[in-house]
Motif scaffolding. Sequence first.
Motif, PDB file in Angstrom:
ATOM      1  N   GLN A  70      38.183  54.129  43.406  1.00 33.35           N
ATOM      2  CA  GLN A  70      37.972  52.932  44.213  1.00 33.35           C
ATOM      3  C   GLN A  70      36.565  52.374  44.014  1.00 33.35           C
ATOM      4  O   GLN A  70      36.381  51.166  43.920  1.00 33.35           O
ATOM      5  CB  GLN A  70      38.219  53.238  45.696  1.00 33.35           C
ATOM      6  N   GLU A  71      35.574  53.275  43.944  1.00 36.70           N
ATOM      7  CA  GLU A  71      34.201  52.823  43.713  1.00 36.70           C
ATOM      8  C   GLU A  71      34.083  52.161  42.336  1.00 36.70           C
ATOM      9  O   GLU A  71      33.440  51.114  42.201  1.00 36.70           O
ATOM     10  CB  GLU A  71      33.236  54.000  43.810  1.00 36.70           C
ATOM     11  N   ALA A  72      34.699  52.775  41.332  1.00 40.61           N
ATOM     12  CA  ALA A  72      34.646  52.198  39.980  1.00 40.61           C
ATOM     13  C   ALA A  72      35.358  50.852  39.951  1.00 40.61           C
ATOM     14  O   ALA A  72      34.878  49.903  39.320  1.00 40.61           O
ATOM     15  CB  ALA A  72      35.271  53.165  38.977  1.00 40.61           C
ATOM     16  N   ALA A  73      36.481  50.759  40.624  1.00 37.66           N
ATOM     17  CA  ALA A  73      37.213  49.492  40.660  1.00 37.66           C
ATOM     18  C   ALA A  73      36.395  48.410  41.360  1.00 37.66           C
ATOM     19  O   ALA A  73      36.371  47.259  40.919  1.00 37.66           O
ATOM     20  CB  ALA A  73      38.561  49.683  41.360  1.00 37.66           C
ATOM     21  N   ALA A  74      35.717  48.790  42.435  1.00 35.22           N
ATOM     22  CA  ALA A  74      34.873  47.816  43.145  1.00 35.22           C
ATOM     23  C   ALA A  74      33.707  47.368  42.262  1.00 35.22           C
ATOM     24  O   ALA A  74      33.374  46.178  42.219  1.00 35.22           O
ATOM     25  CB  ALA A  74      34.348  48.431  44.442  1.00 35.22           C
ATOM     26  N   GLN A  77      35.072  44.991  39.719  1.00 35.63           N
ATOM     27  CA  GLN A  77      35.343  43.686  40.327  1.00 35.63           C
ATOM     28  C   GLN A  77      34.049  42.902  40.529  1.00 35.63           C
ATOM     29  O   GLN A  77      34.001  41.691  40.285  1.00 35.63           O
ATOM     30  CB  GLN A  77      36.069  43.854  41.665  1.00 35.63           C
ATOM     31  N   ALA A  78      32.999  43.595  40.968  1.00 28.68           N
ATOM     32  CA  ALA A  78      31.714  42.918  41.163  1.00 28.68           C
ATOM     33  C   ALA A  78      31.165  42.432  39.829  1.00 28.68           C
ATOM     34  O   ALA A  78      30.679  41.298  39.716  1.00 28.68           O
ATOM     35  CB  ALA A  78      30.718  43.862  41.841  1.00 28.68           C
ATOM     36  N   GLU A  79      31.233  43.272  38.817  1.00 23.11           N
ATOM     37  CA  GLU A  79      30.752  42.881  37.491  1.00 23.11           C
ATOM     38  C   GLU A  79      31.608  41.757  36.920  1.00 23.11           C
ATOM     39  O   GLU A  79      31.091  40.847  36.262  1.00 23.11           O
ATOM     40  CB  GLU A  79      30.782  44.098  36.547  1.00 23.11           C
ATOM     41  N   LEU A  80      32.893  41.793  37.187  1.00 23.27           N
ATOM     42  CA  LEU A  80      33.779  40.728  36.730  1.00 23.27           C
ATOM     43  C   LEU A  80      33.406  39.397  37.385  1.00 23.27           C
ATOM     44  O   LEU A  80      33.386  38.361  36.720  1.00 23.27           O
ATOM     45  CB  LEU A  80      35.235  41.075  37.039  1.00 23.27           C
TER      46      LEU A  80
END
Length: 133
Positions: A70-74, A77-80
């Motif tokens: 979840q942290e990696a996905a967040a 998403q922020a970097e995206l």
Amino acid sequence: MILPAWLSPRVLGAAAVLAGLALSHGWAYRAGGRAVQDKWDAAVVEADRLANERRAEDQRLAARAAAAHQEAAAAIQAELAKTQEALDAALNEPVPSCPRSAGDAVVPAAVWLRLQAIDDAGPASTARAKPAR
């Protein structure tokens, strides 16, 4: 008085010994069965306890992995979002104009020297210029 053979003291004594042995062996058989069953039950309880500990550890590991995911996905998403903003900003900027002369362009040194040689030779020698290899 004559006693029947089955009422003789020897036969009755043997019958009593046989009955005592039957009772004692029956008791020992049942006690041994209970002991084996108790050991079996203890082994099953221990195996269940170990399985529950392994299951709990697996659940803790899965929870940690899910949290890391979840942290990696967040972060992705922020970097995206940042990348999308940078792309939108880059697309909204005007495209710089193409260079009008060789001096305005960044070219490799070999190409630059060849262009300089052509410029120095003048327009008449342009037709005679050999391509660089």
